[in-house]
Design a protein around this motif. Structure first.
Motif, mmCIF file in Angstrom:
data_model
loop_
_atom_site.group_PDB
_atom_site.id
_atom_site.type_symbol
_atom_site.label_atom_id
_atom_site.label_comp_id
_atom_site.label_asym_id
_atom_site.label_seq_id
_atom_site.Cartn_x
_atom_site.Cartn_y
_atom_site.Cartn_z
ATOM 1 N N PRO A 1 -0.210 -38.823 -55.789
ATOM 2 C CA PRO A 1 -0.186 -39.314 -57.164
ATOM 3 C C PRO A 1 0.735 -38.511 -58.075
ATOM 4 O O PRO A 1 1.072 -38.958 -59.162
ATOM 5 N N GLU B 1 2.058 -55.679 -57.139
ATOM 6 C CA GLU B 1 3.129 -54.836 -56.568
ATOM 7 C C GLU B 1 2.520 -53.689 -55.771
ATOM 8 O O GLU B 1 3.013 -53.323 -54.707
ATOM 9 N N MET B 2 1.447 -53.136 -56.324
ATOM 10 C CA MET B 2 0.820 -51.989 -55.672
ATOM 11 C C MET B 2 0.162 -52.403 -54.363
ATOM 12 O O MET B 2 0.035 -51.612 -53.445
ATOM 13 N N ASN C 1 17.730 -28.999 -57.243
ATOM 14 C CA ASN C 1 16.755 -30.046 -57.555
ATOM 15 C C ASN C 1 17.385 -31.391 -57.223
ATOM 16 O O ASN C 1 18.503 -31.660 -57.642
ATOM 17 N N THR C 2 16.669 -32.201 -56.481
ATOM 18 C CA THR C 2 17.285 -33.462 -56.052
ATOM 19 C C THR C 2 16.983 -34.619 -56.989
ATOM 20 O O THR C 2 17.694 -35.612 -56.988
ATOM 21 N N GLY C 3 15.909 -34.510 -57.766
ATOM 22 C CA GLY C 3 15.535 -35.631 -58.629
ATOM 23 C C GLY C 3 14.813 -36.732 -57.862
ATOM 24 O O GLY C 3 14.339 -37.697 -58.443
ATOM 25 N N ARG D 1 6.996 -38.955 -53.606
ATOM 26 C CA ARG D 1 6.333 -40.243 -53.351
ATOM 27 C C ARG D 1 7.344 -41.323 -52.995
ATOM 28 O O ARG D 1 7.130 -42.122 -52.083
ATOM 29 N N PHE E 1 0.618 -44.077 -53.316
ATOM 30 C CA PHE E 1 0.324 -43.483 -54.635
ATOM 31 C C PHE E 1 -0.959 -42.649 -54.585
ATOM 32 O O PHE E 1 -1.048 -41.597 -55.199
ATOM 33 N N MET F 1 1.318 -55.554 -61.841
ATOM 34 C CA MET F 1 1.392 -54.183 -61.328
ATOM 35 C C MET F 1 0.494 -54.050 -60.093
ATOM 36 O O MET F 1 0.916 -53.502 -59.068
ATOM 37 N N ASP G 1 4.025 -36.530 -59.574
ATOM 38 C CA ASP G 1 5.455 -36.840 -59.679
ATOM 39 C C ASP G 1 6.303 -35.633 -59.324
ATOM 40 O O ASP G 1 7.164 -35.230 -60.094
ATOM 41 N N LEU H 1 11.744 -38.220 -56.135
ATOM 42 C CA LEU H 1 10.312 -37.990 -56.094
ATOM 43 C C LEU H 1 9.828 -38.011 -54.646
ATOM 44 O O LEU H 1 10.277 -38.834 -53.843
ATOM 45 N N SER I 1 17.404 -34.608 -62.750
ATOM 46 C CA SER I 1 18.605 -34.590 -61.916
ATOM 47 C C SER I 1 19.796 -35.051 -62.736
ATOM 48 O O SER I 1 19.701 -35.937 -63.587
ATOM 49 N N VAL J 1 6.721 -50.038 -61.837
ATOM 50 C CA VAL J 1 6.891 -51.485 -61.725
ATOM 51 C C VAL J 1 7.707 -52.054 -62.887
ATOM 52 O O VAL J 1 8.577 -52.897 -62.687
#
Lengths: 251, 317
Positions: free
Chosen positions: A131, A60-61, A215-217, A221, A127, A57, A133, A219, B191, B105
């Motif tokens: 942070p 990836e971050m 609402n688009t769903g 981020r 992030f 993780m 959602d 995020l 959604s 991830v």
């Protein structure tokens, strides 16, 4: 004894008829709540178990998705390079969902949780910046509704926006333009924002009672990550920009 | 059948007791309680809600919840409780997913694996559990060694068809505990592309049906609803409070969604005027709730005494 036996027989008969009834009743209950703080010892086997996940993780971050030519600063100024980056990115990404969007107002200054340093931009940086959602919400507002946004921008010493420009004198909005044209109170506008702001978050209600809401769903981020990745793909770095979209004078 | 067998083998003792009762009945108006040969069974319910992929404790960054939570600590705590208690049920009220990069991830794999390791017995769906779509959930579902309970989502035209359960019955030391799940309306919250053809059904109606079924047909001693409806709202939107007062047969609602930190369970009177408990423990695994129910085991004799009381009196009179 015979007498007892006969009573017993009656009792047994009634057992037959009642035997499928419940056998347990709640007599009492107690409640306790454990606070999981650093006073609770950790299960080392669990930590060992997820260590490889954590490493992956973190890898990836730490992936570099773009570069910033210089620092995007977080400040309380009416207009900031960090806020402009945020709002411009959401305008571009939200238009991929709804091309008719006129204005983006995706966050307040306080909602941007970190600045972006010069150099590499990692997934983790985005992030840290965002942070929460929150998702992109698309609203249809009347011209008067957009005027309310302008009023809020003026009263709160500026917020991250894109597509709208205004001057502020004594916390009042003047010369409001959208896409270069004066705000028309007789037409409707399409706004991209976040569910947080659309739901009156941050003690503002500038987006209350829209004509329509979708609402688009998506995020916010994720949209920021997509934006930076696309800029990189097109050979561009993220460049701080102050273009006078909110100019405060006369204070 | 078990009980009848027990009665038959213990008949001599039973007759002796019956005689004693018969002798006393004329003396006291209600002598039965004094003779209830009871045994207490303790059931420990541990619960979480809205853990939101919070695997590590919150980072020490000066934020309000810094240093709180963490799966490794929760696991150790649960192990220590299991070492002391024979009858533990570990339940979750949904929104397992979304909130840290672990979800972005791994798509929920780690959350479900760790919950399985801790021995979760059941969970229900939160709205964020659909954040990678129904398909995204199905992809990770094999990592959960516990059932997802839902009574008011109709998944028949989705990839989740046949993969969830309406309820689960647990037997603990002779007690029967029925658990079912209710979810929030997804429209406007998730959604459409993520929840797809999932149909939302009225949680009050479905909750009533399921609770009645568990209590009356499945003879559950305790009926628990795992709810992701939310604790309460300013408007009339259905919530745990609304659910509790609009239904029958639900003993406990373990709630979620609103991230409400209740200090202790709230008691609400249901349609029958009986107590329904509601609890919710915030979010992110900051707290672990624990409810201990003490059941009186009403032995065959006790049960008989209660049941035949009027008959015996008639005989004596």
């Amino acid at each position: 004894m015979n007498q007892y036996k006969s009573v017993g027989a009656v009792l047994l008969a009634s057992v037959l008829s009642f035997s499928c009834h419940k056998h347990f009743t709640v007599k009492s209950n107690e409640y306790k709540q454990y606070v999981i703080s650093n006073e609770v010892a950790a299960d080392s086997s669990v930590i060992r178990y997820y260590a490889p996940f954590k490493q992956q993780m973190e890898a990836e971050m730490n992936k570099v998705i773009g570069t910033a030519s210089s620092e995007l600063e977080k400040s309380s100024d009416p207009e900031t390079s960090l806020g402009n980056f945020f709002a411009d990115a959401i305008l571009v990404e939200a238009r991929k969902i709804e091309p008719a969007i006129d204005i983006s107002f995706p966050t307040t200054k306080g909602g941007i949780r970190n600045s972006v340093s010069a150099g590499n931009i990692t997934v983790a940086n985005i992030f840290e910046l965002m942070p929460f959602d929150n998702e992109i919400i698309i609203l249809k507002l009347s011209g008067a509704g957009v005027q309310k946004i302008a009023d809020y921008l003026a009263a709160s010493n500026g917020q991250p926006v894109s597509g709208i420009r205004l001057k502020v004198v004594d916390k009042k909005a003047y010369d409001v333009t959208v896409a270069g044209k004066p705000l028309d109170l007789n037409r409707e506008y399409i706004i991209a924002t976040s569910d947080y702001l659309a739901n009156n978050g941050d003690d503002q209600s500038s987006l209350a009672n829209p004509l329509e809401r979708r609402n688009t769903g998506k995020l916010i981020r994720t949209a920021l990550l997509d934006y930076v990745a696309e800029q990189t793909k097109n050979g561009k770095s993220i460049t701080p920009l102050i273009d006078g979209r909110i100019v405060v004078s006369g204070n | 059948m078990e009980e009848l067998l027990f009665q038959a083998t213990d008949r001599r003792e039973f007759l002796k007791k019956a005689g004693t009762i018969a002798g006393f009945l004329g003396v006291s108006a209600c002598p039965l309680a004094a003779f209830a040969g009871s045994e207490t069974v303790q059931l420990t319910i541990l619960h979480t809600n809205d853990v939101h992929s919070r695997i590590d404790p919150f980072p020490m960054d000066g934020s309000r919840n810094q240093g709180m939570g963490g799966v490794a600590r929760r696991s150790a705590l649960i192990k220590s409780i299991r070492a002391e208690q024979k009858n533990v049920l570990l339940l979750d009220a949904g929104d397992i997913f979304q909130g840290t990069p672990y979800f972005n991830v791994f798509g929920g794999e780690l959350e479900l694996k760790l919950m399985s390791d801790m021995g979760y017995d059941a969970s229900t769906f939160g709205n964020h559990d659909f954040d990678n779509g129904v398909e995204g959930f199905v992809k990770q579902m094999h990592n959960a060694k516990f059932p997802f309970l839902s009574s008011n989502y109709d998944f028949s035209n989705t990839a989740l068809d046949g993969k969830t359960k309406p309820y689960q019955i647990f037997k603990k030391q002779g007690t029967t505990i029925g658990v079912f799940g209710l979810g929030i309306e997804l429209k406007g919250l998730v959604s459409k592309s993520n929840y797809g053809e999932t149909q939302y059904l009225d949680p009050i109606q479905k909750g009533n049906e399921m609770a009645s079924f568990l209590k009356n047909e499945k003879r559950c001693d305790l009926v628990i609803c795992l709810s992701h409806l939310g604790y309460k709202y300013k408007d009339n939107k259905v919530s745990d409070q609304v659910l509790a007062k609009s239904t029958r047969n639900i003993d406990l609602i373990i709630g979620g969604h609103t991230h409400t930190f209740l200090k202790e369970p709230e008691t609400i009177l249901n349609l029958d005027g009986k107590a329904t408990l509601i609890n919710q423990v915030g979010f992110a695994g900051i707290n672990l709730g624990r409810l201990d129910f003490f059941f009186d085991r009403q032995s065959g004799k006790h049960k008989m005494m209660a049941a035949v009381c009027p008959v015996s009196e008639k005989i004596l009179v």
